[in-house]
Design a protein around this motif. Structure first.
Motif, PDB file in Angstrom:
ATOM      1  N   TRP A 158       0.023  -3.770 -10.595  1.00  0.00           N
ATOM      2  CA  TRP A 158      -0.038  -3.511  -9.420  1.00  0.00           C
ATOM      3  C   TRP A 158       0.979  -2.323 -10.444  1.00  0.00           C
ATOM      4  CZ3 TRP A 158      -2.542  -4.323  -5.507  1.00  0.00           C
ATOM      5  CH2 TRP A 158      -2.862  -3.080  -4.153  1.00  0.00           C
ATOM      6  N   GLU A 194       3.127 -13.027  -7.075  1.00  0.00           N
ATOM      7  CA  GLU A 194       3.574 -13.234  -5.033  1.00  0.00           C
ATOM      8  C   GLU A 194       3.748 -14.618  -4.976  1.00  0.00           C
ATOM      9  OE1 GLU A 194      -0.193 -11.918  -2.929  1.00  0.00           O
ATOM     10  OE2 GLU A 194      -0.134 -13.820  -1.344  1.00  0.00           O
ATOM     11  N   SER A 249       8.189 -10.691   2.753  1.00  0.00           N
ATOM     12  CA  SER A 249       7.054  -9.832   3.752  1.00  0.00           C
ATOM     13  C   SER A 249       6.421 -11.368   4.758  1.00  0.00           C
ATOM     14  CB  SER A 249       5.864 -10.167   3.228  1.00  0.00           C
ATOM     15  OG  SER A 249       5.601 -11.442   2.463  1.00  0.00           O
ATOM     16  N   PHE A 300       1.342  -3.109   6.793  1.00  0.00           N
ATOM     17  CA  PHE A 300      -0.050  -2.752   6.774  1.00  0.00           C
ATOM     18  C   PHE A 300      -0.940  -2.556   7.437  1.00  0.00           C
ATOM     19  CE2 PHE A 300       0.235  -6.228   3.014  1.00  0.00           C
ATOM     20  CZ  PHE A 300       0.321  -5.208   2.607  1.00  0.00           C
ATOM     21  N   TYR A 360       1.156  -1.057   0.209  1.00  0.00           N
ATOM     22  CA  TYR A 360      -0.167  -0.042  -0.228  1.00  0.00           C
ATOM     23  C   TYR A 360       0.970   1.401  -0.170  1.00  0.00           C
ATOM     24  CZ  TYR A 360      -4.524  -2.232   0.929  1.00  0.00           C
ATOM     25  OH  TYR A 360      -5.628  -2.943   0.604  1.00  0.00           O
ATOM     26  N   LYS A 409       7.004 -15.076   3.316  1.00  0.00           N
ATOM     27  CA  LYS A 409       6.788 -15.361   1.594  1.00  0.00           C
ATOM     28  C   LYS A 409       7.530 -14.329   1.075  1.00  0.00           C
ATOM     29  CE  LYS A 409       1.204 -16.060   0.832  1.00  0.00           C
ATOM     30  NZ  LYS A 409       0.308 -14.914   0.931  1.00  0.00           N
ATOM     31  N   THR A 448       3.607 -11.347   6.942  1.00  0.00           N
ATOM     32  CA  THR A 448       2.046 -10.995   8.009  1.00  0.00           C
ATOM     33  C   THR A 448       1.666 -11.817   8.920  1.00  0.00           C
ATOM     34  OG1 THR A 448       1.673 -12.133   5.878  1.00  0.00           O
ATOM     35  CG2 THR A 448       1.726  -9.549   5.720  1.00  0.00           C
ATOM     36  N   ILE A 477       0.250 -10.696  -9.661  1.00  0.00           N
ATOM     37  CA  ILE A 477      -0.639  -9.071  -9.085  1.00  0.00           C
ATOM     38  C   ILE A 477      -0.434  -8.390 -10.657  1.00  0.00           C
ATOM     39  CG2 ILE A 477      -1.821  -8.096  -7.479  1.00  0.00           C
ATOM     40  CD1 ILE A 477      -0.504  -9.906  -5.907  1.00  0.00           C
ATOM     41  N   ASN A 516      -7.856 -11.971  -0.615  1.00  0.00           N
ATOM     42  CA  ASN A 516      -6.663 -11.439  -0.779  1.00  0.00           C
ATOM     43  C   ASN A 516      -7.131  -9.832  -0.771  1.00  0.00           C
ATOM     44  OD1 ASN A 516      -8.346 -11.550  -3.264  1.00  0.00           O
ATOM     45  ND2 ASN A 516      -6.033 -11.985  -4.689  1.00  0.00           N
ATOM     46  N   PRO A 517      -6.850  -8.658   0.339  1.00  0.00           N
ATOM     47  CA  PRO A 517      -6.686  -7.693   0.069  1.00  0.00           C
ATOM     48  C   PRO A 517      -5.730  -6.684  -0.742  1.00  0.00           C
ATOM     49  CG  PRO A 517      -6.711  -8.407   1.924  1.00  0.00           C
ATOM     50  CD  PRO A 517      -6.632  -9.056   1.279  1.00  0.00           C
ATOM     51  N   ALA A 518      -4.921  -7.318   0.241  1.00  0.00           N
ATOM     52  CA  ALA A 518      -3.599  -7.064  -0.563  1.00  0.00           C
ATOM     53  C   ALA A 518      -2.762  -7.583  -0.999  1.00  0.00           C
ATOM     54  CB  ALA A 518      -3.537  -5.764   0.155  1.00  0.00           C
ATOM     55  N   PRO A 519      -1.641  -7.223  -2.070  1.00  0.00           N
ATOM     56  CA  PRO A 519      -0.214  -8.064  -1.963  1.00  0.00           C
ATOM     57  C   PRO A 519       0.318  -8.879  -0.530  1.00  0.00           C
ATOM     58  CG  PRO A 519       0.081  -6.263  -3.386  1.00  0.00           C
ATOM     59  CD  PRO A 519      -1.626  -5.776  -2.207  1.00  0.00           C
ATOM     60  N   TYR A 520       0.775  -9.733  -0.606  1.00  0.00           N
ATOM     61  CA  TYR A 520       1.801 -10.627   0.705  1.00  0.00           C
ATOM     62  C   TYR A 520       0.021 -10.879   1.939  1.00  0.00           C
ATOM     63  CZ  TYR A 520       5.269  -7.405  -2.208  1.00  0.00           C
ATOM     64  OH  TYR A 520       5.678  -6.324  -2.804  1.00  0.00           O
ATOM     65  N   VAL A 521      -0.899 -10.613   1.373  1.00  0.00           N
ATOM     66  CA  VAL A 521      -1.939 -11.055   2.781  1.00  0.00           C
ATOM     67  C   VAL A 521      -2.855 -12.041   2.043  1.00  0.00           C
ATOM     68  CG1 VAL A 521      -1.378  -9.550   4.625  1.00  0.00           C
ATOM     69  CG2 VAL A 521      -3.161  -8.511   3.081  1.00  0.00           C
ATOM     70  N   ARG A 522      -3.135 -13.020   3.482  1.00  0.00           N
ATOM     71  CA  ARG A 522      -4.340 -14.196   2.297  1.00  0.00           C
ATOM     72  C   ARG A 522      -5.166 -13.807   4.006  1.00  0.00           C
ATOM     73  NH1 ARG A 522      -3.357 -13.242  -1.724  1.00  0.00           N
ATOM     74  NH2 ARG A 522      -2.559 -13.549  -3.576  1.00  0.00           N
ATOM     75  N   TYR A 523      -6.578 -14.127   3.904  1.00  0.00           N
ATOM     76  CA  TYR A 523      -7.564 -14.678   4.599  1.00  0.00           C
ATOM     77  C   TYR A 523      -8.381 -15.275   4.236  1.00  0.00           C
ATOM     78  CZ  TYR A 523      -5.067 -10.445   6.209  1.00  0.00           C
ATOM     79  OH  TYR A 523      -4.162  -9.044   6.406  1.00  0.00           O
ATOM     80  N   ASP A 524      -8.338 -16.648   5.544  1.00  0.00           N
ATOM     81  CA  ASP A 524      -9.864 -17.267   5.212  1.00  0.00           C
ATOM     82  C   ASP A 524     -10.823 -17.075   4.890  1.00  0.00           C
ATOM     83  OD1 ASP A 524      -7.153 -19.810   5.442  1.00  0.00           O
ATOM     84  OD2 ASP A 524      -7.462 -19.758   7.271  1.00  0.00           O
ATOM     85  N   ILE A 584       3.352  -7.338  -8.776  1.00  0.00           N
ATOM     86  CA  ILE A 584       4.410  -8.489  -8.538  1.00  0.00           C
ATOM     87  C   ILE A 584       3.398  -9.942  -8.352  1.00  0.00           C
ATOM     88  CG2 ILE A 584       4.299  -8.865  -5.521  1.00  0.00           C
ATOM     89  CD1 ILE A 584       2.340  -5.769  -5.489  1.00  0.00           C
TER      90      ILE A 584
END
Lengths: 160, 272
Positions: free
Chosen positions: A151, A143, A99, A61, A35, A116, A101, A149, B112-120, A141
């Motif tokens: 971007w 990923e 990354s 983030f 972001y 990652k 997260t 992705i 996948n709201p943004a690169p590098y993050v994933r939520y179930d 990216i």
């Protein structure tokens, strides 16, 4: 390893004496940091209209996780960028983003970290003023090397 | 000159700090003289976590809310999951409708709201199983009926099953735009049903005639007088659509029984 070599200027001995400012810090919106990221780059090679910078950044983030505990996401974009031009520059860059997260592990409902390594690319345009530079780039990216992705990134930099 | 700027900056900061709004006290006059604070899909649209994820829902609960609204759908094998949109591609790595997948298949897809993050994607059962203070919380199930009415009985049965399993029958509001769905549900169980009508007057007539627990509306489409009117009919009122401190203050002054907000922190702060 390649990065370390580049950073220590071992690979490139030839320097252009005309390069007044060797360092650049820039704030990038979107881009390889996700972001927004704060980045530093330094010239390691400059010859005629070609300039090469390695860069490193930091981004997040959020700084707290879902339990309210300070547990920040950490994103570190690393890159090697080649610029062509003087005031108006075209940029091509390749790099890696590390990354870490935070997410909820549905097995035990605890906060866990996901690490990652992702590839990043940069293809764009930069305009230089005396100390300020503005850049707009396509920054896709790849990923975790399994998810592409599309971007964009916009950055404002300050040379010193 | 620098000192002058410094002093001005200090003065402005001091002024802003001293002028900061203090907590208002509200004279809450509704069905139980309290406002239930619910997050919108967890921590709301303004939070980094996508709505309806485990992270968003737990972040909401940990922020001091009384509970949360969720968007509820059903998988092909009758597992209740929280997901807002009609199709998966708008928010996740999947494609198609929730009802077209089994729970096992659905777990492959991630937000996948943004690169590098994933939520179930969340299953209601797993969240209820892991929240320690579950019985002290209130939830509002916004039932997303993106499937044929012939599947309503299976959906209703799945909702009843999970609420009874965790003893949450009195802690969960059941919302729907469809009066027909609520009638069908009410024939089996007398839960706390909320109709989400197109307009207040028609909605009030329907919930009166059906003996439904309450009405839920966008805060922009209902007035304080209408909320008072619903209360005079013995009906509870939920509102949604508040996304800041000002919105929340205005909503509280309207005396609804519950507010679903995108800004939990400010609403919790207003009412504590």
């Amino acid at each position: 390893m390649l990065f370390v070599c580049l950073l220590t200027n071992v690979a490139f001995a030839q320097q252009d004496a005309k390069a007044t400012f060797k360092n650049n810090v820039f704030l990038e919106l979107l881009g390889n940091g996700g972001y927004a990221s704060f980045n530093y780059e330094r010239i390691i090679f400059s010859h005629k209209k070609i300039t090469i910078f390695p860069s490193i950044g930091i981004s997040t983030f959020k700084t707290k996780d879902f339990t309210g505990t300070v547990n920040p996401d950490v994103i570190i974009p690393l890159g090697l960028r080649m610029y062509y031009g003087s005031r108006h520059m075209f940029v091509f860059g390749l790099g890696q983003t590390i990354s870490s997260t935070v997410y909820l592990n549905p097995e035990d409902f605890e906060a866990k970290r996901s690490y990652k390594l992702s590839a990043n690319v940069m293809l764009g345009y930069r305009i230089n003023f005396k100390r300020i530079n503005l850049q707009l780039a396509y920054t896709p990216i790849f990923e975790n090397y399994n998810h592409y992705i599309n971007w964009l990134g916009f950055s404002v930099g300050y040379k010193f | 000159m620098k000192r002058c700027f410094f002093l001005i900056a200090i003065s402005v900061f001091a002024c802003i700090s001293s002028c900061k709004k203090t907590n208002e006290s509200f004279d809450i006059q509704n069905m139980e003289n309290k406002v239930i604070v619910l997050g919108h899909g967890g921590s709301g649209d303004l939070n980094f976590y996508p709505i309806n994820t485990y992270e968003s829902l737990l972040n909401c609960i940990n922020s001091g809310a009384d509970g949360s609204e969720w968007d509820i759908q059903m998988t092909k094998d009758s597992v209740l999951v929280a997901y807002h949109d009609e199709t998966l591609e708008t928010q996740t790595t999947g494609k198609g409708r929730i009802i077209d997948y089994t729970w096992s298949e659905l777990q492959e897809f991630k937000y996948n709201p943004a690169p590098y993050v994933r939520y179930d994607i969340v299953s209601v059962d797993s969240l209820f199983a892991h929240v320690s203070n579950l019985k002290s919380l209130t939830f509002s199930f916004d039932n997303k009926l993106y499937f044929e009415p012939s599947s309503y009985p299976a959906f209703i049965s799945a909702v009843i099953k999970v609420l009874e399993k965790y003893g949450m029958e009195q802690n969960v509001f059941i919302e729907s735009h469809s009066a027909g769905f609520l009638i069908q549900f009410k024939q089996l169980k007398d839960y706390k049903f909320f109709l989400n009508p197109d307009n207040f007057d028609d909605g009030l007539k329907i919930i009166d005639s059906m003996n439904i627990y309450g009405i839920i509306m966008d805060v922009a489409n209902i007035s304080a007088a209408q909320i008072q009117e619903a209360h005079s009919h013995g009906k509870y009122v939920q509102v949604w659509g508040t996304s800041g401190s000002g919105d929340n203050t205005d909503a509280v002054k309207m005396n609804p029984d519950a507010i679903q907000t995108d800004d939990i922190a400010s609403l919790v702060n207003l009412l504590k």
